[in-house]
Each structure stands twice: as C-alpha cells, then as structure tokens.
Design a protein around this motif. Structure first.
Motif, PDB file in Angstrom:
ATOM      1  N   ILE A   1       0.815  -1.213   0.000  1.00  0.00           N
ATOM      2  CA  ILE A   1       0.000   0.000   0.000  1.00  0.00           C
ATOM      3  C   ILE A   1       0.848   1.263   0.000  1.00  0.00           C
ATOM      4  O   ILE A   1       0.591   2.196  -0.749  1.00  0.00           O
ATOM      5  N   ILE A   2       1.882   1.275   0.857  1.00  0.00           N
ATOM      6  CA  ILE A   2       2.719   2.467   0.932  1.00  0.00           C
ATOM      7  C   ILE A   2       3.907   2.312  -0.016  1.00  0.00           C
ATOM      8  O   ILE A   2       4.683   1.361   0.108  1.00  0.00           O
ATOM      9  N   ASN A   3       4.003   3.226  -0.937  1.00  0.00           N
ATOM     10  CA  ASN A   3       5.058   3.163  -1.932  1.00  0.00           C
ATOM     11  C   ASN A   3       5.791   4.505  -1.951  1.00  0.00           C
ATOM     12  O   ASN A   3       5.215   5.530  -2.296  1.00  0.00           O
ATOM     13  N   VAL A   4       7.062   4.466  -1.580  1.00  0.00           N
ATOM     14  CA  VAL A   4       7.828   5.710  -1.419  1.00  0.00           C
ATOM     15  C   VAL A   4       7.765   6.593  -2.664  1.00  0.00           C
ATOM     16  O   VAL A   4       7.645   7.809  -2.565  1.00  0.00           O
TER      17      VAL A   4
ATOM     18  N   PHE B   1      -4.440   4.497   6.866  1.00  0.00           N
ATOM     19  CA  PHE B   1      -4.514   5.956   6.696  1.00  0.00           C
ATOM     20  C   PHE B   1      -4.049   6.351   5.291  1.00  0.00           C
ATOM     21  O   PHE B   1      -4.659   7.195   4.641  1.00  0.00           O
ATOM     22  N   ALA B   2      -2.954   5.734   4.834  1.00  0.00           N
ATOM     23  CA  ALA B   2      -2.410   6.079   3.526  1.00  0.00           C
ATOM     24  C   ALA B   2      -3.426   5.758   2.429  1.00  0.00           C
ATOM     25  O   ALA B   2      -3.535   6.466   1.430  1.00  0.00           O
ATOM     26  N   GLU B   3      -4.186   4.678   2.646  1.00  0.00           N
ATOM     27  CA  GLU B   3      -5.196   4.287   1.662  1.00  0.00           C
ATOM     28  C   GLU B   3      -6.276   5.351   1.521  1.00  0.00           C
ATOM     29  O   GLU B   3      -6.901   5.472   0.470  1.00  0.00           O
ATOM     30  N   GLN B   4      -6.523   6.104   2.597  1.00  0.00           N
ATOM     31  CA  GLN B   4      -7.584   7.117   2.557  1.00  0.00           C
ATOM     32  C   GLN B   4      -7.105   8.431   1.944  1.00  0.00           C
ATOM     33  O   GLN B   4      -7.883   9.369   1.822  1.00  0.00           O
TER      34      GLN B   4
END
Lengths: 300, 409
Positions: free
Chosen positions: B114-117, B318-321
C-alpha cells in the motif's frame, strides 16, 4: 505518652498540627517542584531526558550560558521596565480609584464592583481584546488618537520595537488596576473615621490629612500590595503570548516569557529552569518584604 | 471410568480448550494515537474507521494541543507511556528519529503493497527520512503560494500576477494605496515557526539554505523582505502577525496580494468579495530555481510500541484514505499519484492546481535534530533586520554563527 498525645487536640500539639499540615502540603506541592527546578538548572536536560531524574551534571554551565547570551541583558532590562512600570501604573490608578470611590457617592459600591470585570477576565481574553484595540492599521486606539489629533500616523503598537513593550505594559496596568483598587479600598475602609474628624478639627487640610493619616495607616496594605504586585507582574505570561510573543526582535521579551520559550520552543529545559531560578530568587526577596509588611499589620 | 464418560470428558476439555484458544488470540490489541486533529480533521474519523474495520484492534484517540504536542509526547515517551502512533510536525521528525524514539519503517514500507515511497512528493518524504532510513509516512502536506486580488490587479492595469521578486515589488508599489488602507502584499514574519516557514523558501530560491544563511542568497532574500516593509508595501504588523491574521487582511480587501497556504482556500472562497487567484511564488530572477515551504505532519510509530505490526497496519489504512483527503477534509495528500477531483468551485479548483504545482518545489525545513534552535536563530535574524536594528548581512551573520554552533561546524 498519653499526655503528649492529648496535647494534639488541646494545647501545644494542636498548634503544631495546625502548622504542620499546611507545611507538609506546601513542601509536597510547591517545595518539591521548586527543588526539582533548581536541580534541573544544574543539569543538562533535553526533551529526551525530561522524564528521568539522573542527568549529566554540568555545574554552572547553564547559568553561564544564560548570562552570556546576547539576548539576556536586553530581556532582563525589559523585565525591569515591565515590572516597575506595570507596578507603578497599577498602584497609582488603583489608589486614585480607591480614594475616588471612598468618597461614597450614591452607587459608588456598585460602580467599584464593575471595575472588577478586568480582573476577572482570563489573561488570554484580555490579551485578545487589547490586541484588537492596539492593532496598527485598524486599531481603535489609533483611531481615537488620530481623531483627537494627538498623532498623525498610526502607531504600530505591537510591531514597533519602540512600542511593543509598552503595549503589554498598558494592557497589564489595565488588567491589574482593579485588584489594586479593591485591596486599597479595604485598607482605606479600615482607617477609623474619627482620626479624620479630629484632624479636621485641628485644621488639617485634605492634603495634610492624606499625608499624615491615610498614608501611614495604609503602610502595611501598600507594602503587601506592592510585594504581591511584583509577584503577579513577574508571573504575567498570558499577555505576552497574546499580544507580542516577545517580539519584534525580543524588544518586548521578558524573563518569564523567555523561560517558556527556552523550555517549550527550543526544548532546552535546563536553561528555561535556570532563568526561572533567577526569577524565583527575586520573588523570594519580594516575599520576605511581603511577610515583613504583613507582620506590622494593625489588628482591628 | 467407562469409555463413554472418558470421551465426554475429553470432548468437554477439547471444547473448553477450543473456545479458550480463540479468545486468547482475539484479545484485542490497543493502539494509542495522538495528533493535533480536532473533530472535522482527518485523524478522529480515520482512527474510528480503522477501529471498526479491525475487530482485533482497539484504537484510542487523543487530541493534543499544538503547543504541547512535542513536550507531551516526549514526557510520555521518557516514562515509557508514549502513544503507538503519533503525528509529528515535519521539521521535528529528525529530532525524534536521531534520538532513537521512532521505529525504523524502511523495511516495512519496502514490503508494503500500500505504501510506496515513489508515490510521495519528494519534500515530504525527505522530511520523514533521517540518515537514509525512513521513520515516517507523510500525513498530508501544504505549502505557500501567492494569492492575488484579480479585481485590484485589473484596475491597476496589471495583466498577470508577478513572476519575479522585482515584479512583485513593482506591482506592490502600484497596488499600494494607503488612502484606502490597502497594502501591496501581506505575509507573516512573526518570531515563531511561521516566520521561518515563510522566509526560508525565499532564501532557498536565491540559492541559500538554513546552513548557509548569510551567503548572497540569504542576504538577497532578507533585503527583499526588508524592502517590502521599509517602503510600506506591507503592513508593519507583518512582524507580529500570524499567517492566518495576515491572510485575513487580504480577504477583507486590505491587501492586494498575500503569501499563504492551501489551508486558506476555503476561507478565502467564503470571505473574499472579489475575484481572486493563486500563482506560484515569485522567484528572484527568471531562471532561478523554485522553492517553497513545506508544512504538515508525518505519521510516526514510537520505538517503544508493543504492536509495531498493528501500528503499521493503521498507517497503511490511513495512507489508503489519502485519495479522499481533500474531498473529505480539505487537506492535500502528500502524494503525486492522486488526482484530486474538482469541487465545482472554479476559483478553488484553480487554486488547488497551483498549490499542487508549487508542492513539487516544496522543501522540508532541516532535516536536523536541533531544528527548533536553528529556526529560532533564523527568526531572530528576520526580526532584527525587519525591525531595523541590524542590516540583513549583520543579522544573518549572527544567525549563521549560532547555527554553526548548533550544527557543530
């Protein structure tokens, strides 16, 4: 043993108990914080060692750092100006109002009560209101001064290095006058009226009556008031936070606000503590005066 | 004991065991989250939604005052009661990371779907990075640009907003109208982080930086600020006013231009009774590099957490939102892969696009573990030059000496 115990509710032991309980509270609540603060001023403390008690001991380093800081002396100078002018202003206006309302015209007690509004308001609210009054471009005070022709151009009270400290002092005088007035009114009320009557019969005029009766009889009240005022003024923090933030360029910064800036803006808690220890020393001297002046209080 | 009875016993034991085991596993994990967000801002809502979507995780949210944010968190950390998740003001991230207070997220992020720099703006990501390792995930971002009063510019015969500093000064001279209480431009040079936030980008555009503040660039930037104040093109109150208060004078029509951030888009749209627009921050000369301030917070996990996996799961949630961040809360996600849908208000949508472009030039303050002290030195220089007690060069020399002492040069 039994006899010693029985004095606890009757006699010397009871007196000691009465003194002891508040003393324990005092040491537990104020004393420990004070000692902690002093210890902290001799240590190196940052935000990460804030919660531990054993931190590197640095001797007088913090004191040297604070006293050699180029900001230090201007700030101490400002503190002195702030304290003296606030204290003087509050006291003079307070005394004037107290004498005025002491004339006991119809409605004087109610009017006097209204003055307490300023003392009752939280400092931040007072600061916010004065912020608006003192605003440079559209402030009420500038508008007033301009319309009566005192000034031509608006004064930037909060932003000019020449006026920033004064804008806080003016606000603080407004803030503290009511408290001074009430305490002085109480003092005035305690002076026996027959003294004045006797003096009048002897032909003393108003000035003489004030100088030879009012002032000497008010001495303990005035002493106590000035010492308390010093403590309150050195505590004054909200107005700086609300009006100038110590700026511009520290021109309105004072020791108490600087201590907060060091601790909570730069996270240098040791130096923040050091500044407050220096201030505590001052307050203790004031407290000694306060205690001495109340000792002479006339008992009614 | 006969066989049947034995079976019964065994199955009873199995049954009780069977019920016992899952309850043990389902003992919900509690995550503590602290941020400055109030109702209506992201965290309270997101935390609740995460709590509801994860039956095995309980989320306890606490709102902390901005002024107490760091001291509160550090006090809690030093006695071992830090929250699991915290949103730290981005220039303070380095201080926490350098002192080992934060969980190193580098490996977790590498393995995350989900989190990609690469999907984050460079500036925000840099603020979450310390010594080559990643300690935070940008929560949102903001920057500053130039708001301008289209009506006033048109009336003054100025076709487009200023592109360079000289143009800004020229335009401000034309737009300045003391008779009608109108200043050319409004900004904030307050002695707080806000002052640094607004001033530092100008230093960077001119080629300076926080650790090279007294070079030509820094002096040029400070001289530019000083010209605006000395000529009365900006209110003397600039040195004591917050960004919020200075933008208010723009909204009220008392300043023709204002330097401010996207957090004002909604307010300006509501309050301004004139046509307004936003343009990129003017640069020192046509070919100068752009720069901008970078605000907002980073999500971090304290190294003392007992539930690093669950905490990271929350960050992923949170990052998904982020895709709905602007629509729901009016904040700009720190991401370059998100297309923000139009709101239908033309001025707002245009402004947002400018801020998104400006965002690409946003640079973090620092990163340095002693940022608060460095920032204080910069504010002092800014104030002493603007108040006229020192020349820009003198003020910045003094700041440089202090900064060198802090950074150990």
């Amino acid at each position: 043993m039994r006899k010693a115990l029985s004095t606890l509710w009757d006699g010397r032991g009871f007196d000691l108990l009465l003194v002891g309980i508040p003393l324990i509270f005092l040491i537990a609540i104020s004393g420990s914080a004070l000692v902690y603060n002093v210890i902290m001023s001799f240590q190196e403390v940052d935000i990460f060692s804030l919660g531990t008690f054993f931190r590197p001991f640095v001797g007088l380093d913090n004191y040297i750092a604070v006293l050699t800081d180029p900001q230090a002396w201007p700030i101490f100078g400002n503190t002195l100006i702030f304290v003296l002018c606030s204290l003087g202003g509050q006291f003079l206006f307070g005394f004037f109002l107290a004498l005025f309302f002491n004339m006991q015209f119809p409605g004087s007690t109610y009017l006097r009560g209204l003055f307490l509004v300023s003392w009752v308001m939280p400092g931040l609210v007072t600061g916010a209101i004065w912020n608006w009054l003192l605003a440079g471009d559209f402030g009420v005070i500038n508008f007033f001064l301009q319309s009566i022709g005192v000034i031509d151009d608006p004064i930037f009270w909060r932003s000019s290095p020449d006026f920033a400290l004064w804008s806080v002092i003016i606000t603080n005088i407004w803030f503290g006058t009511a408290f001074n007035m009430i305490l002085l009114s109480v003092g005035l009320a305690a002076i026996p009226k027959d003294l004045y009557e006797a003096a009048s019969l002897d032909g003393a005029n108003a000035f003489r009556r004030f100088y030879t009766i009012t002032l000497p009889m008010m001495r303990p009240t005035i002493g106590a008031l000035l010492s308390l005022g010093l403590i309150f003024t050195l505590q004054q923090f909200d107005l700086f936070a609300a009006i100038t933030d110590g700026g511009p360029n520290n021109s309105s910064n004072v020791a108490q606000y600087w201590a907060w800036q060091l601790s909570f803006r730069e996270y240098d808690f040791a130096r923040g503590a050091t500044v407050s220890v220096l201030m505590i020393t001052l307050v203790i001297i004031a407290a000694v005066f306060y205690v001495r002046s109340t000792r002479h209080e006339v008992r009614g | 004991m006969n066989r049947a009875k034995l079976m019964l016993c065994v199955s009873a034991a199995a049954l009780s065991l069977g019920t016992a085991v899952p309850t043990l596993a389902q003992e919900p994990v509690t995550l503590n989250i602290w941020t400055v967000d109030k109702t209506g801002q992201p965290t309270p809502d997101l935390a609740r939604e995460f709590d509801e979507s994860e039956p095995n995780i309980d989320v306890v949210y606490r709102e902390v005052n901005f002024a107490d944010l760091m001291s509160e968190a550090m006090r809690a950390y030093s006695v071992g009661r830090a929250p699991d998740i915290f949103a730290v003001d981005n220039p303070d991230t380095a201080m926490l990371a350098a002192n080992g207070a934060l969980l190193d997220l580098t490996d977790m992020i590498e393995q995350s779907d989900i989190i990609n720099v690469d999907e984050y703006f460079e500036g925000p990501m840099a603020s979450a990075t310390w010594d080559g390792r990643i300690y935070g995930v940008p929560k949102a971002t903001n920057t500053i640009a130039l708001y301008y009063n289209k009506d006033m510019l048109e009336e003054a015969g100025i076709d487009e907003p200023p592109k360079t500093w000289d143009e800004l000064i020229e335009d401000a001279r034309i737009l300045n109208d003391p008779e009608n209480d109108v200043y050319g431009v409004a900004f904030s040079a307050k002695a707080s982080e806000e002052g640094t936030f607004q001033f530092l980008p100008f230093v960077q555009m001119a080629g300076g930086s926080y650790d090279n503040i007294n070079g030509e660039g820094g002096v040029e930037a400070l001289t530019f600020f000083k010209t605006l104040l000395d000529e009365g093109l900006a209110s003397p109150d600039t040195v004591s006013r917050t960004q919020w208060a200075s933008t208010a004078t723009f909204n009220a029509g008392n300043a023709a231009m204002a330097i401010s951030g996207p957090w004002e888009i909604n307010r300006t749209a509501d309050e301004a009774e004139f046509d307004w627009g936003v343009s990129l921050l003017p640069i020192p000369s046509e070919d100068a590099q752009r720069s901008s301030a970078m605000g907002d917070y980073n999500w971090v996990i304290f190294s003392s957490t007992k539930h690093p996996e669950e905490a990271f799961k929350a960050l992923e949630f949170f990052a998904e939102q982020d895709k709905d961040l602007f629509e729901r809360f009016g904040q700009i996600p720190a991401r370059n892969d998100i297309e923000i849908p139009p709101t239908g208000n033309e001025a707002k949508d245009e402004a947002l696009q400018v801020f998104l472009e400006q965002m690409q030039y946003a640079q973090p303050r620092g990163p340095h573990p002693e940022w608060p002290k460095i920032s204080k030195a910069i504010q002092t220089a800014l104030q002493s030059a603007l108040a006229g007690s020192q020349t820009p060069q003198q003020a910045l020399d003094q700041a440089q000496a202090q900064i060198d002492k802090i950074t150990g040069k």
